[in-house]
Design an enzyme around this catalytic site. Sequence first.
Site, PDB file in Angstrom:
ATOM      1  N   CYS A  45     -47.611  76.664 -15.381  1.00  0.00           N
ATOM      2  CA  CYS A  45     -48.776  76.375 -14.524  1.00  0.00           C
ATOM      3  C   CYS A  45     -49.643  75.311 -15.204  1.00  0.00           C
ATOM      4  O   CYS A  45     -49.797  75.319 -16.412  1.00  0.00           O
ATOM      5  CB  CYS A  45     -49.650  77.621 -14.362  1.00  0.00           C
TER       6      CYS A  45
ATOM      7  N   CYS B  38     -41.502  65.716  -1.803  1.00  0.00           N
ATOM      8  CA  CYS B  38     -42.115  66.456  -2.908  1.00  0.00           C
ATOM      9  C   CYS B  38     -42.758  65.490  -3.892  1.00  0.00           C
ATOM     10  O   CYS B  38     -43.171  65.894  -4.965  1.00  0.00           O
ATOM     11  CB  CYS B  38     -41.089  67.364  -3.584  1.00  0.00           C
TER      12      CYS B  38
ATOM     13  N   CYS C 106     -45.104  87.143 -15.372  1.00  0.00           N
ATOM     14  CA  CYS C 106     -45.688  85.888 -14.887  1.00  0.00           C
ATOM     15  C   CYS C 106     -46.397  86.109 -13.555  1.00  0.00           C
ATOM     16  O   CYS C 106     -45.839  86.720 -12.643  1.00  0.00           O
ATOM     17  CB  CYS C 106     -44.579  84.865 -14.740  1.00  0.00           C
TER      18      CYS C 106
ATOM     19  N   ASP D  36     -35.467  64.692   3.572  1.00  0.00           N
ATOM     20  CA  ASP D  36     -36.094  65.606   2.605  1.00  0.00           C
ATOM     21  C   ASP D  36     -35.499  65.342   1.224  1.00  0.00           C
ATOM     22  O   ASP D  36     -34.815  66.189   0.655  1.00  0.00           O
ATOM     23  CB  ASP D  36     -35.828  67.071   3.042  1.00  0.00           C
TER      24      ASP D  36
ATOM     25  N   TYR E  19     -30.289  64.924   3.343  1.00  0.00           N
ATOM     26  CA  TYR E  19     -30.646  65.747   2.172  1.00  0.00           C
ATOM     27  C   TYR E  19     -30.851  67.189   2.657  1.00  0.00           C
ATOM     28  O   TYR E  19     -31.921  67.762   2.484  1.00  0.00           O
ATOM     29  CB  TYR E  19     -31.915  65.247   1.489  1.00  0.00           C
TER      30      TYR E  19
ATOM     31  N   GLU F 294     -25.453  66.170   2.741  1.00  0.00           N
ATOM     32  CA  GLU F 294     -25.878  66.748   1.466  1.00  0.00           C
ATOM     33  C   GLU F 294     -24.856  66.393   0.391  1.00  0.00           C
ATOM     34  O   GLU F 294     -23.654  66.390   0.645  1.00  0.00           O
ATOM     35  CB  GLU F 294     -26.015  68.281   1.635  1.00  0.00           C
TER      36      GLU F 294
HETATM   37  N1  SAH Z   1     -33.803  70.215   3.052  1.00  0.00           N
HETATM   38  C1  SAH Z   1     -33.355  71.191   2.089  1.00  0.00           C
HETATM   39  C2  SAH Z   1     -33.124  70.637   0.690  1.00  0.00           C
HETATM   40  C3  SAH Z   1     -34.149  69.716   0.130  1.00  0.00           C
HETATM   41  S1  SAH Z   1     -34.017  69.402  -1.591  1.00  0.00           S
HETATM   42  C4  SAH Z   1     -34.313  72.368   2.053  1.00  0.00           C
HETATM   43  O1  SAH Z   1     -35.406  72.312   2.588  1.00  0.00           O
HETATM   44  O2  SAH Z   1     -33.938  73.400   1.498  1.00  0.00           O
HETATM   45  C5  SAH Z   1     -33.163  67.897  -1.661  1.00  0.00           C
HETATM   46  C6  SAH Z   1     -31.678  68.027  -1.449  1.00  0.00           C
HETATM   47  O3  SAH Z   1     -31.116  66.726  -1.523  1.00  0.00           O
HETATM   48  C7  SAH Z   1     -30.940  68.859  -2.488  1.00  0.00           C
HETATM   49  O4  SAH Z   1     -30.150  69.810  -1.832  1.00  0.00           O
HETATM   50  C8  SAH Z   1     -30.062  67.844  -3.233  1.00  0.00           C
HETATM   51  O5  SAH Z   1     -28.830  68.378  -3.654  1.00  0.00           O
HETATM   52  C9  SAH Z   1     -29.862  66.803  -2.171  1.00  0.00           C
HETATM   53  N2  SAH Z   1     -29.559  65.438  -2.628  1.00  0.00           N
HETATM   54  C10 SAH Z   1     -29.964  64.813  -3.760  1.00  0.00           C
HETATM   55  N3  SAH Z   1     -29.559  63.537  -3.764  1.00  0.00           N
HETATM   56  C11 SAH Z   1     -28.885  63.335  -2.605  1.00  0.00           C
HETATM   57  C12 SAH Z   1     -28.236  62.194  -2.023  1.00  0.00           C
HETATM   58  N4  SAH Z   1     -28.214  61.030  -2.655  1.00  0.00           N
HETATM   59  N5  SAH Z   1     -27.651  62.348  -0.835  1.00  0.00           N
HETATM   60  C13 SAH Z   1     -27.679  63.530  -0.174  1.00  0.00           C
HETATM   61  N6  SAH Z   1     -28.276  64.643  -0.679  1.00  0.00           N
HETATM   62  C14 SAH Z   1     -28.871  64.540  -1.872  1.00  0.00           C
END
Ligand code: SAH
Length: 515
Positions: free
Chosen positions: A95, A435, A174, A408, A336, A357
Amino acid sequence: MADKKEKERLSGQAACRKNDVVILEITDMGAEGEGIAKLNGYTLFIKDALTGDRIKACVMKTNKYFGYARILEILEPSPYRVEPRCPVARQCGGCQLQHCSYEKQLAWKEEKVRSCLSRIGGFHNVVMEPILAMDKPYYYRNKAQFPVGVDKGGALIAGFYAGRTHSIIKNTNCIIQHPCNHEIVETVLQFMRDYKIPAYNEKNHTGLVRHILTRVGEDTGEAMVCLVINGTFIPEAGELTSRLLACHLTGKDVGQSLAIKSICLNINREKTNVILGKKVKVLYGNPFIEDKIGDIVYRISPLSFYQVNPEQTKKLYDTVLEYADLQGQEVVWDLYCGIGTISLFLAQKAKKVCGVEIVPQAVRDAEENARRNHFTNVEFFEGAAEEIVPEQYQKSNGSLKADVVTLDPPRKGCDAKLLETVVSMEPERIVYVSCDPATLARDLRYLCDRGYELKRVRACDMFGMGYHVETVCVLGNKNRKPDDYLKVNIDVDKIHDILDQEKAEKEAKEKSQSK
Ligand code: SAH
């Protein structure tokens, strides 16, 4: 050159020198929640200091543009300062903001997003919707990874790494993790003491138990315990299983109880900082647990990515769904997609959702999640989004289109090659979940320079007490006429045929080479 360096060093020292004791007014907070003060115009960063604090600090390091100092004494506390609930909040790297009131954390996170949008993206005066706050910002995480080691006296401990180091701060209680962790981790430690099972020592790569990983399905009440080991088996595994199954695990709410549904070993014999190895062995139950978000059941294995804050994930995905504004006829690309969480959420309201993915196991999980929830309108593609999507676009001779695209990505954001293709796919809307507000701002600028406009932005607090902030926003296509909407069609079967054919060719080639 040497001269320049010396000059830089001296100009840093003009305002203060290492070991100087200075009085500072904290006027701002940096990207990781650290306090910022100006000393005769020179910027100092101070860990655990808060806007509004007046402190006595010791300068630790200086360079040309800024330096670092450490709090010696808080002379006048900030009005936002609160007593951290956790006794090791300052030492532990988990944290960064426990000393800051939750309201101020939220305001700071919103400001962080607003400021990145303005400074990096050139989006000034953006009106953000109010941040999605947690109801209770404690005990929220559904996944914990406790490193196991020994203290100075040689006693077995588990806890969390101190900030930027690998020294373990002992803590099995924690306040941001699920409360069941305390009993699970103490049970494993007692078992290790009783059977003289050594903790892993990363300095000389000896010992056995590296980490204790736990995951909880908040909605289903299922729990998983996974020991990451530097070996292939654990002695007295039967005894460990019985002890864990005998634990009485209470949930977050009064009267709620949890059941351990999976006990596994993860094999990691590498000399590495990466926590998990690739192989999982089941000691009890399944190699996964299940959880629900809204009406959808997800299967989670030790290796799968799954959002860590279930209460906020639901709010985040509801916002994605609202921003996507689906009417039932749309083709959506979810890039993603992880284990297909957003894909399935959107598939409830779309004609077709295609997920992309990079992690093969996550794609398998996504397919299994689709099957178990009886979705027939989703397809998943395995590979890097910046490769798969442009490749498919090219192969379709530009006919690959989408009504809505969701993005994402991890912190580094999206590759320009991917964004370029997304623009070519002419979606009516792009929903971006991020993020990292800095890379978000960069990518939004790219899209807005190519025919999109930022419509709505909302921050979401997924990580109370930490400095990270999630943001969701939607962009609208300025060029697409309303008539074009809902006319998009893609031939997903054709894409799969191409991929299958490529795979078969690759396999045949490998086979002929190995002969
Ligand atoms: N939308 C999902 C995951 C988001 S996290 C959720 O909300 O749970 C980001 C994701 O992108 C991860 O699963 C990671 O493995 C994937 N990732 C990372 N680099 C990538 C790329 N170049 N192409 C496709 N996916 C990727």
